[in-house]
Design a protein around this motif. Structure first.
Motif, mmCIF file in Angstrom:
data_model
loop_
_atom_site.group_PDB
_atom_site.id
_atom_site.type_symbol
_atom_site.label_atom_id
_atom_site.label_comp_id
_atom_site.label_asym_id
_atom_site.label_seq_id
_atom_site.Cartn_x
_atom_site.Cartn_y
_atom_site.Cartn_z
ATOM 1 N N GLN A 89 0.832 -1.207 0.000
ATOM 2 C CA GLN A 89 0.000 0.000 0.000
ATOM 3 C C GLN A 89 0.866 1.256 0.000
ATOM 4 O O GLN A 89 0.542 2.251 -0.664
ATOM 5 C CB GLN A 89 -0.926 0.000 1.219
ATOM 6 N N ARG A 90 1.991 1.221 0.748
ATOM 7 C CA ARG A 90 2.885 2.374 0.790
ATOM 8 C C ARG A 90 3.545 2.612 -0.560
ATOM 9 O O ARG A 90 3.708 3.758 -0.997
ATOM 10 C CB ARG A 90 3.951 2.137 1.865
ATOM 11 N N VAL A 91 3.890 1.504 -1.233
ATOM 12 C CA VAL A 91 4.510 1.616 -2.553
ATOM 13 C C VAL A 91 3.532 2.242 -3.550
ATOM 14 O O VAL A 91 3.884 3.171 -4.285
ATOM 15 C CB VAL A 91 4.985 0.236 -3.052
ATOM 16 N N VAL A 92 2.300 1.741 -3.571
ATOM 17 C CA VAL A 92 1.338 2.270 -4.545
ATOM 18 C C VAL A 92 0.980 3.715 -4.204
ATOM 19 O O VAL A 92 0.777 4.548 -5.103
ATOM 20 C CB VAL A 92 0.081 1.380 -4.618
ATOM 21 N N ALA A 93 0.929 4.045 -2.895
ATOM 22 C CA ALA A 93 0.664 5.440 -2.515
ATOM 23 C C ALA A 93 1.798 6.336 -2.986
ATOM 24 O O ALA A 93 1.567 7.438 -3.511
ATOM 25 C CB ALA A 93 0.492 5.547 -0.999
ATOM 26 N N GLY A 94 3.046 5.860 -2.824
ATOM 27 C CA GLY A 94 4.199 6.636 -3.284
ATOM 28 C C GLY A 94 4.192 6.828 -4.786
ATOM 29 O O GLY A 94 4.484 7.923 -5.291
ATOM 30 N N LEU A 95 3.847 5.773 -5.518
ATOM 31 C CA LEU A 95 3.768 5.867 -6.980
ATOM 32 C C LEU A 95 2.701 6.878 -7.392
ATOM 33 O O LEU A 95 2.919 7.709 -8.280
ATOM 34 C CB LEU A 95 3.433 4.503 -7.586
#
Length: 577
Positions: A89-95
């Protein structure tokens, strides 16, 4: 946007460039590792239980050991799933944060070439595919590999001959799965493209729902929608065919291996070469090999999907920004706006403007007239720096506007268009839209600017006043109301240069009169650029620039152009007599 094939290195680099919670990732993977290792212990405990099985031999410590192994495995597995999900979730939020920050700073020309629905699909769907890979499939792949390696090592120790029998199925599985995986990747990429296209069509149709209904275009849009849905259906069925081949093949391989192991193992147990507990343990370990292998085909398919999604994400992230290098701020108060030999083309070889030149001194009103499609609105787009000219220069005083910060430049320009664009929200939010100190602006100041724009009376009649919801794109307001709120917004910004593009063209005569009074107030003391088809609104302009087919064919006052410009004279005779 042209597709660019990329390898896995940019994909990995993109992920590493994000703020991944490394501690959560490490703990999550370690927890998965522990879960897998505990899972590898269970068959050995089961072997001991089966080999020494009798009611008398059932020891409490052995039973408690097996129960404890299951409980520990379940708890740690839950922790692992949660932490790895948080990482995904953190990765997709960062993207999405990076893409959003990039998109809103791209040149307007990008949005001329790409539908908003397609862009939304890139931000939502493509990043979601990357999240699925990281959250769901990558942990399963890692733990699956550990499980397979651990199980194979233990099996070799238990019985290398039977282990060799299992290993014979691996090359067969790889030979079958690799070409199917490549085909699946190709289909998935096409499905992503078609999904983006379909999303764009749906968003456009629903965004212009009133145009669609007033044009009785329901049947046309239904047919176009069904065509898009049919394409998605066919691609989905192609994907289903690959899965329909993969699943039975995997099942066949699994069943052949299981039956072979049971048959061969049964013979060895009968001959006394192997204990029953060892055979049971062997079968349990076999499942710890088969189950992960069954998920590997899905993992590599998702990996290919994520690679395709990353191509599009990187394609957007690598686009040039509207302002590549931050420029200094500059006050333009009291400076002359100079446009010198300006030329521009939206598409190469099709010039829209050619050698357009004029000056607007402080406090002057410069009007633009001419046939529709002549390039008047494009001049405004270039002054706003929505586009860069092909040649020529726009400067303020002696400074080219490219050397001024875009934010500083636009903050000093007020723009009132024919559409009076509004955002969904309240009247208050529309008045303060984009202002850095929006929350600090006093309510009395907002009433002051609405009073100057002749908007106070109708706003006070709303039950919630300034906090009234205006609906998507201001649909709950009339054209005249939207226009007066747009003028109040310009008053609040106190611009040095005011640009008005057909600001009263779509209004009824009563609304036009009120709006024209508000505009006259707004124009007072400001450098003003006006586009108007109604010459009655610009006869008092200090200068009128007449543009035909992208070229300036006349510059002067109303009287001068009547005397010297035949087409302007025709316009004046048609509208003013």
């Amino acid at each position: 946007m042209k597709k660019k094939e990329i390898g896995f290195k940019p994909f990995i680099s993109l992920l590493l460039s994000l703020k991944i919670p490394k501690s959560a990732l490490a703990v999550g993977l370690i927890a998965s590792l522990i879960t897998t290792l505990v899972g590898l212990i269970v068959p050995l405990l089961t072997k001991n239980l089966v080999d020494g099985f009798s009611l008398a031999s059932l020891s409490v410590p052995l039973i408690l050991g097996i129960a404890l192994a299951f409980i520990v495995q379940a708890v740690i597995n839950g922790v692992s799933i949660y932490l790895l999900s948080m990482v995904g979730q953190r990765v997709v939020a960062g993207l999405r944060e990076r893409m959003w920050a990039k998109l809103i700073r791209l040149r307007v020309s990008y949005f001329d070439q790409h539908s908003s629905g397609e862009t939304v699909s890139r931000v939502v769907n493509d990043t979601g595919i990357v999240r699925n890979l990281i959250t769901d499939h990558f942990p399963s792949f890692i733990t699956g590999m550990i499980s397979i390696i651990g199980a194979v090592i233990i099996l070799v120790i238990l019985d290398w001959k039977m282990t060799l029998l299992i290993m014979l199925s691996v090359p067969l599985t790889v030979i079958v799965m690799v070409p199917l995986g490549r085909q699946m990747a190709k289909i998935s990429r096409n499905l992503q493209d078609e999904t983006a296209h379909f999303t764009g069509h749906v968003q456009q149709t629903l965004g212009e729902i009133r145009l669609m209904k007033s044009s009785t275009a329901e049947n046309t849009e239904e047919a176009r929608g069904v065509e898009g849905i049919d394409k998605l259906f066919k691609l989905g069925m192609k994907e289903a065919k690959i899965y329909a081949l993969i699943a039975p093949l995997m099942y066949l391989v699994v069943m052949v291996v299981i039956v072979s192991i049971i048959g061969y193992g049964g013979i060895r147990v009968a001959n006394g070469e192997m204990t029953t507990g060892s055979l049971v343990a062997f079968l349990l370990y076999l499942f710890q090999i088969i189950v992960p292998m069954a998920t590997f085909a899905r993992f590599f398919t998702e990996l290919q999907k994520a690679r395709g999604a990353t191509e599009r994400i990187i394609g957007i992230l690598e686009l040039p920004l509207e302002e590549p290098v931050q420029q200094p701020a500059l006050s333009i108060d009291g400076k002359t706006l100079c446009v010198d030999k300006l030329s521009f083309s939206y598409d190469e070889g099709e010039p829209v403007l050619q050698d357009v030149s004029f000056k607007a001194r402080p406090g002057e009103m410069i009007a633009f007239a001419g046939p529709s499609g002549g390039g008047k609105t494009t001049v405004f787009g270039l002054i706003e720096r929505f586009y860069e000219p092909s040649s020529g220069e726009i400067s303020i005083g002696t400074v080219p506007i490219q050397e001024i910060s875009i934010a500083s430049w636009r903050d000093q320009i007020g723009y009132v268009s024919q559409e009076s664009a509004m955002v969904g929200g309240t009247v208050r939010e529309n008045l303060t839209y984009g202002l850095p100190n929006a929350q600090a602006i006093e309510t009395e100041e907002l009433w002051r600017v609405t009073r100057m724009a002749y908007a106070e009376d109708f706003i006070r009649q709303f039950p919630n006043g300034l906090d009234t919801e205006v609906g998507e794109r201001g649909i709950k307001l009339s054209g005249g109301q939207r226009q007066r709120i747009a003028i109040a917004r310009a008053f609040l910004r106190d611009p040095k240069i005011l640009m008005m593009d057909e600001a009263t063209a779509s209004l009824d005569s009563q609304s036009e009169g009120i709006v024209q009074q508000a505009l006259s107030r707004l124009m007072d003391g400001r450098t003003t650029l006006v586009i108007a088809h109604r010459l009655s609104t610009i006869v008092d302009a200090d200068k009128i620039v007449f543009i035909e087919k992208g070229r300036v064919t006349g510059v002067g006052t109303h009287q001068e152009l009547i005397a010297t410009h035949s087409l302007y004279r025709n316009f004046a005779e048609q509208q003013l007599t």
